[in-house]
Design a protein around this motif. Structure first.
Motif, PDB file in Angstrom:
ATOM      1  N   MET A  26       1.071  -0.797   0.099  1.00 60.94           N
ATOM      2  CA  MET A  26      -0.442  -0.443  -0.041  1.00 60.94           C
ATOM      3  C   MET A  26       0.863   1.194  -0.042  1.00 60.94           C
ATOM      4  O   MET A  26       1.445   0.978   0.555  1.00 60.94           O
ATOM      5  N   THR A  27       0.384   2.312  -0.625  1.00 61.88           N
ATOM      6  CA  THR A  27       1.200   3.954  -0.367  1.00 61.88           C
ATOM      7  C   THR A  27       1.127   3.872   0.495  1.00 61.88           C
ATOM      8  O   THR A  27       0.266   3.898   1.351  1.00 61.88           O
ATOM      9  N   THR A  28       1.768   5.036   0.803  1.00 61.91           N
ATOM     10  CA  THR A  28       1.780   5.953   2.214  1.00 61.91           C
ATOM     11  C   THR A  28       1.265   7.242   2.016  1.00 61.91           C
ATOM     12  O   THR A  28       1.230   7.866   3.012  1.00 61.91           O
ATOM     13  N   LYS A  29       1.402   7.219   0.533  1.00 58.99           N
ATOM     14  CA  LYS A  29       0.758   9.287   0.797  1.00 58.99           C
ATOM     15  C   LYS A  29      -0.777   8.703  -0.547  1.00 58.99           C
ATOM     16  O   LYS A  29      -1.366   7.871  -0.962  1.00 58.99           O
ATOM     17  N   MET A  30      -1.599  10.108  -0.057  1.00 56.21           N
ATOM     18  CA  MET A  30      -2.740  10.124  -0.347  1.00 56.21           C
ATOM     19  C   MET A  30      -3.329  11.278  -0.543  1.00 56.21           C
ATOM     20  O   MET A  30      -2.023  12.585  -0.683  1.00 56.21           O
ATOM     21  N   LYS A  31      -4.081  11.324  -1.988  1.00 53.71           N
ATOM     22  CA  LYS A  31      -4.691  13.470  -1.676  1.00 53.71           C
ATOM     23  C   LYS A  31      -6.026  13.478  -1.635  1.00 53.71           C
ATOM     24  O   LYS A  31      -6.364  12.513  -0.501  1.00 53.71           O
ATOM     25  N   ALA A  32      -6.079  14.444  -0.337  1.00 52.63           N
ATOM     26  CA  ALA A  32      -7.097  15.333   0.598  1.00 52.63           C
ATOM     27  C   ALA A  32      -7.081  16.916  -0.305  1.00 52.63           C
ATOM     28  O   ALA A  32      -6.662  17.889  -0.415  1.00 52.63           O
ATOM     29  N   ALA A  33      -8.255  16.772   0.018  1.00 55.05           N
ATOM     30  CA  ALA A  33      -8.999  18.641  -0.895  1.00 55.05           C
ATOM     31  C   ALA A  33      -8.763  19.360   1.162  1.00 55.05           C
ATOM     32  O   ALA A  33      -9.512  18.801   2.034  1.00 55.05           O
ATOM     33  N   GLN A  34      -8.289  20.274   1.078  1.00 59.44           N
ATOM     34  CA  GLN A  34      -7.390  21.021   2.674  1.00 59.44           C
ATOM     35  C   GLN A  34      -7.729  22.789   2.517  1.00 59.44           C
ATOM     36  O   GLN A  34      -7.873  23.062   1.254  1.00 59.44           O
ATOM     37  N   ILE A  35      -7.760  23.235   2.973  1.00 58.60           N
ATOM     38  CA  ILE A  35      -7.628  24.377   3.702  1.00 58.60           C
ATOM     39  C   ILE A  35      -7.101  24.944   4.574  1.00 58.60           C
ATOM     40  O   ILE A  35      -6.407  23.698   5.463  1.00 58.60           O
ATOM     41  N   SER A  36      -5.375  25.911   4.813  1.00 54.73           N
ATOM     42  CA  SER A  36      -5.166  26.293   5.254  1.00 54.73           C
ATOM     43  C   SER A  36      -5.415  27.487   6.496  1.00 54.73           C
ATOM     44  O   SER A  36      -4.752  27.883   7.241  1.00 54.73           O
ATOM     45  N   LYS A  37      -6.678  28.036   6.437  1.00 54.61           N
ATOM     46  CA  LYS A  37      -6.918  29.486   7.538  1.00 54.61           C
ATOM     47  C   LYS A  37      -8.492  29.111   6.786  1.00 54.61           C
ATOM     48  O   LYS A  37      -9.402  28.662   5.693  1.00 54.61           O
ATOM     49  N   TYR A  38      -9.844  29.962   7.315  1.00 54.12           N
ATOM     50  CA  TYR A  38     -10.526  29.962   6.931  1.00 54.12           C
ATOM     51  C   TYR A  38     -10.808  31.227   6.439  1.00 54.12           C
ATOM     52  O   TYR A  38      -9.579  31.934   6.686  1.00 54.12           O
ATOM     53  N   SER A  39     -11.882  31.073   5.846  1.00 56.70           N
ATOM     54  CA  SER A  39     -11.473  32.309   4.307  1.00 56.70           C
ATOM     55  C   SER A  39     -12.670  32.400   3.477  1.00 56.70           C
ATOM     56  O   SER A  39     -13.621  31.504   3.278  1.00 56.70           O
ATOM     57  N   LYS A  40     -13.565  33.706   3.464  1.00 54.80           N
ATOM     58  CA  LYS A  40     -14.104  33.940   2.815  1.00 54.80           C
ATOM     59  C   LYS A  40     -14.315  33.093   1.527  1.00 54.80           C
ATOM     60  O   LYS A  40     -15.696  33.056   0.914  1.00 54.80           O
ATOM     61  N   SER A  41     -13.650  32.968   0.616  1.00 51.46           N
ATOM     62  CA  SER A  41     -13.506  32.895  -0.953  1.00 51.46           C
ATOM     63  C   SER A  41     -13.377  31.550  -0.646  1.00 51.46           C
ATOM     64  O   SER A  41     -12.886  29.985   0.141  1.00 51.46           O
ATOM     65  N   LEU A  42     -14.347  30.765  -1.222  1.00 52.86           N
ATOM     66  CA  LEU A  42     -14.612  28.635  -0.747  1.00 52.86           C
ATOM     67  C   LEU A  42     -13.925  27.738  -1.527  1.00 52.86           C
ATOM     68  O   LEU A  42     -14.197  27.250  -2.819  1.00 52.86           O
ATOM     69  N   LYS A  43     -12.559  27.889  -1.161  1.00 50.83           N
ATOM     70  CA  LYS A  43     -11.617  27.497  -2.363  1.00 50.83           C
ATOM     71  C   LYS A  43     -10.898  26.177  -1.386  1.00 50.83           C
ATOM     72  O   LYS A  43     -10.260  26.677  -0.214  1.00 50.83           O
ATOM     73  N   ALA A  44     -10.577  24.913  -1.872  1.00 51.58           N
ATOM     74  CA  ALA A  44      -9.791  23.976  -1.445  1.00 51.58           C
ATOM     75  C   ALA A  44      -8.836  23.536  -1.745  1.00 51.58           C
ATOM     76  O   ALA A  44      -8.845  23.810  -3.744  1.00 51.58           O
ATOM     77  N   GLU A  45      -7.414  23.496  -2.153  1.00 51.21           N
ATOM     78  CA  GLU A  45      -6.318  23.097  -2.564  1.00 51.21           C
ATOM     79  C   GLU A  45      -6.732  21.210  -1.787  1.00 51.21           C
ATOM     80  O   GLU A  45      -6.463  20.574  -0.967  1.00 51.21           O
ATOM     81  N   ILE A  46      -6.055  20.526  -3.583  1.00 52.21           N
ATOM     82  CA  ILE A  46      -5.330  19.490  -3.166  1.00 52.21           C
ATOM     83  C   ILE A  46      -4.411  18.992  -3.416  1.00 52.21           C
ATOM     84  O   ILE A  46      -3.562  19.740  -3.757  1.00 52.21           O
ATOM     85  N   ASN A  47      -4.191  18.409  -1.734  1.00 52.24           N
ATOM     86  CA  ASN A  47      -2.655  18.104  -1.354  1.00 52.24           C
ATOM     87  C   ASN A  47      -1.521  16.566  -1.449  1.00 52.24           C
ATOM     88  O   ASN A  47      -3.597  16.167  -0.862  1.00 52.24           O
TER      89      ASN A  47
END
Length: 338
Positions: A1-22
């Motif tokens: 099994m791989t040790t990494k995965m993709k996740a949709a994250q935010i790095s702070k609270y924000s009015k812009s409804l955008k997540a990053e795929i990390n």
């Protein structure tokens, strides 16, 4: 099994409804947790509240935060103390409020928060039922403490929430009235509602009176109309209007939050008190035992949620968030991991 995965994250609270795929490490599990390979996760209006920091008084998160509150998938690993589940089992969950993270390829989840998936549902359908199912269950059983023979009105109950609230109310032997759009009339009556009002032609405040409980899905704009139809000593429970003093006390929040929520909910409490009605607000929590009861009701009533037809993968998370934020999806918006 791989040790990494993709996740949709935010790095702070924000009015812009955008997540990053990390790309992040697949989480390790504690002894009381299971690792779930996520097959589908549902996108809810709750996501917007979390991203904008609007629920930070109820639950403040640390960053980076993996988003997502409900999922369905397969158990990949189990912790040492977990006896009720096995590897390979299909499960679904409303994730614990303190530790969300459904928008990822894997999630480490407390075994007390999960239940076997309803046999009549696909992963996408099951992922969309945990939050509404538990909201309806906790709302009727705990907040309203509804008893057989009493009456409940669900304004705006023709959507996904009503689909779960009606059969749960029926299992409690309540008299059920629902308002909603004309298209959902037959379906809602078939599920056990006793009365259905088409909101485009009839206004419930003119037609209903002496109702024991209102289970509100519409929010503050309907508060006074809803109060009008409740009998003295009844209860009004809202999923939308906002927290109050009782909410803070029931959750044993610290004194400063109690003061804040008392102030925020004061005008609603005051109006309700005038009518001798108790106002309550619900913020649904995870509960695997209750989810098992929800599963039974889904299977017995062959409940099948409406799923928005457009398919989103994890990489499309911002398009999915934008769709839910506009309030125009035709059914539950799902992130598919297949």
């Amino acid at each position: 099994m791989t040790t990494k995965m993709k996740a949709a994250q935010i790095s702070k609270y924000s009015k812009s409804l955008k997540a990053e795929i990390n790309e992040i490490p697949i989480p390790a599990i504690a002894d009381h947790e299971v690792l779930i390979k996520v097959k589908a996760a549902a996108v809810n209006p709750l996501e917007m509240l979390i991203i904008r920091g609007e629920v930070r008084l109820i639950q403040d998160y640390s960053f980076p935060l993996t988003l997502g509150n409900e999922l369905a998938g397969t158990i990949e690993r189990i912790g040492k103390q977990v006896k009720a589940f096995r590897v390979g089992q299909d499960v679904y969950t409303r994730l614990p409020i303190r530790k969300i993270g459904a928008f990822a390829e894997y999630a480490a989840v407390d075994a007390d928060a999960i239940a076997s998936m309803p046999k009549n549902l696909s992963y996408a359908e099951a992922a969309s039922m945990a939050l509404t199912g538990l909201t309806a269950y906790q709302g009727l059983h705990e907040e309203l403490e509804a008893k057989a023979g009493q009456s409940v009105f669900i304004p705006g109950g023709s959507g996904g929430f009503g689909q779960m609230a009606v059969p749960i109310a029926k299992s409690l032997k309540l008299k059920i009235s629902v308002s909603g759009n004309a298209q959902a009339r037959e379906r809602t009556l078939a599920m056990g509602a006793d009365e259905y009002l088409d909101y485009s032609k009839e206004h419930y405040a003119d037609l209903l009176k002496d109702v024991d409980y209102v289970l509100d899905t519409l929010g503050a704009a309907e508060f006074e109309n809803e109060l009008k139809i409740i009998k003295p000593g009844g209860r009004l429970l809202s999923l939308k209007t906002g927290p109050n003093k009782r909410f803070a006390e029931d959750r044993q929040l610290p004194w400063w939050k109690r003061r804040l929520f008392s102030a925020a909910g004061a005008k609603y409490d005051k109006k309700a008190k005038k009518k001798n009605v108790q106002y309550r607000f619900i913020f649904v929590r995870s509960d695997g035992k209750q989810l098992k009861e929800v599963t039974k009701i889904i299977e017995e009533n062959q409940v099948r949620p409406h799923i928005h037809t457009e398919k989103f993968a994890l990489d499309d998370i911002n398009a999915a968030l934008a769709l839910v934020a506009t309030g125009r999806p035709k059914g539950k918006v799902i992130i598919h991991f297949e």
